[in-house]
Scaffold this motif. Sequence first.
Motif, short mmCIF file in Angstrom:
data_model
loop_
_atom_site.label_atom_id
_atom_site.label_comp_id
_atom_site.label_asym_id
_atom_site.label_seq_id
_atom_site.Cartn_x
_atom_site.Cartn_y
_atom_site.Cartn_z
N UNK A 87 0.83 -1.21 0.00
CA UNK A 87 0.00 0.00 0.00
C UNK A 87 0.86 1.25 0.00
N UNK A 88 1.93 1.25 0.78
CA UNK A 88 2.81 2.42 0.83
C UNK A 88 3.47 2.66 -0.53
N UNK A 89 3.86 1.58 -1.19
CA UNK A 89 4.48 1.72 -2.50
C UNK A 89 3.49 2.25 -3.52
N UNK A 90 2.26 1.73 -3.51
CA UNK A 90 1.24 2.20 -4.45
C UNK A 90 0.87 3.66 -4.18
N UNK A 91 0.80 4.03 -2.90
CA UNK A 91 0.54 5.44 -2.59
C UNK A 91 1.70 6.32 -3.00
N UNK A 92 2.90 5.78 -2.94
CA UNK A 92 4.08 6.56 -3.32
C UNK A 92 4.05 6.91 -4.80
N UNK A 93 3.51 6.01 -5.61
CA UNK A 93 3.46 6.28 -7.06
C UNK A 93 2.12 6.88 -7.48
N UNK A 94 1.27 7.23 -6.50
CA UNK A 94 0.03 7.91 -6.81
C UNK A 94 -1.17 7.04 -7.02
N UNK A 95 -1.12 5.76 -6.64
CA UNK A 95 -2.25 4.85 -6.82
C UNK A 95 -2.87 4.45 -5.49
N UNK A 96 -2.66 5.27 -4.46
CA UNK A 96 -3.16 4.95 -3.13
C UNK A 96 -4.43 5.70 -2.81
N UNK A 97 -4.48 6.24 -1.60
CA UNK A 97 -5.69 6.92 -1.13
C UNK A 97 -5.89 8.23 -1.89
N UNK A 98 -7.12 8.69 -1.85
CA UNK A 98 -7.49 9.92 -2.55
C UNK A 98 -7.12 11.12 -1.69
N UNK A 99 -6.44 12.11 -2.29
CA UNK A 99 -6.11 13.35 -1.59
C UNK A 99 -7.40 14.07 -1.18
N UNK A 100 -7.42 14.73 -0.02
CA UNK A 100 -6.29 15.02 0.89
C UNK A 100 -6.05 13.96 1.96
N UNK A 101 -6.73 12.81 1.89
CA UNK A 101 -6.49 11.74 2.86
C UNK A 101 -5.04 11.31 2.78
N UNK A 102 -4.30 11.34 3.89
CA UNK A 102 -2.87 10.99 3.83
C UNK A 102 -2.64 9.49 3.97
N UNK A 103 -1.53 9.06 3.48
CA UNK A 103 -1.02 7.71 3.66
C UNK A 103 0.49 7.81 3.84
#
Length: 360
Positions: free
Chosen positions: A294-310
Amino acid sequence: MSSETNSMDQMPKKSPLSFQVDLKKFEKATDEEKRQQDVMSESVSFFKDGMRKLMKNPLAVGSMIALIVIIAMILIVPHVVPYKYSQIITVNGSRDKTAGNMAPFTYSEKELAYMAEGGEVFPHIMGTDSMGRDYFIRVIYGTRVSLTVGLFAAVIVLLIGVVYGSISGYFGGKVDMVMMRIVDIIYSLPDMLMVVLLSVVLREIINVDAFPALQKIGTNMISMFIVFALLYWTGMARMVRGQILTVKQNEYILAARVSGAKDSRIIRRHILPNIVSVIIIAAALQIPSAIFTESFLSFIGLGVQAPMPSLGSLANEARAGITQYPYKLLFPAGMICLITLAFNLLGDGLRDAFDPKLRR
């Protein structure tokens, strides 16, 4: 007294090669001798015995303490810190434009002026981001999102993998062959490609505007959950299948079949309880893997929707200003490392304590 001594002297000595039994060795023990030999050990179950061994592992205990502290923080801190993860710092109801990119435990010009007038401002423990939002509360919410994803993925893997692997391993034969070939096909699918494709497809299918909860999560996170449900259970299914192939050869399984027990009851009451320790260990080790994904996917922009942080999205945002504000990357990256290390060490401790093959 003299007569007894003479009688003992007149008794023939026993030959060392004689098979004659010495009756004195079979006399009844006295009450004192019984009390000395009465060493009763406490009867403990398999779980209690495993927990005792786990508590003797300092790394596992330290990992549990670290995880308890992290869970307590993500539950308590949002009720203590007055800031929100999407809230821009305001002073007297107006936006503070000087509050961006502040260092830890520092205040902006407006906050200092407000404090000089007698006002109180909660400190920014980890500073602020480029938009002037409190970084500490964003890291806390990012940790909550990552842990939720990890636990959710572990539950999905546990349910699907155990059911699928149990059916495949118990029935065997053609059923096992067909089911394992399906697992091989799913195992060969690339995770990253599936996440990207599902994100694109779900954006067209799911109307997140009609569901406020889904709007906060975002289609990227929904697609990630679906990918976990479709792909990540294959390792658990293989492991459960291998364990059942070994356990079902035991005599008590044959006795249950002869007694007329149904296959579902045999799996539920006789097989799964004997491999539950291995299942728990595998589920515990699955959590850090899901968090890292999940952290890797969020790092490349495929994670949670902004402004929700990850944690991954925070690390990606901090990457842009790593030369000027390196501490912004240390906080989310350190939290990712701490969580994954704690779960890995806890999983190793559970394996050493509960795995029958490793117990001494």
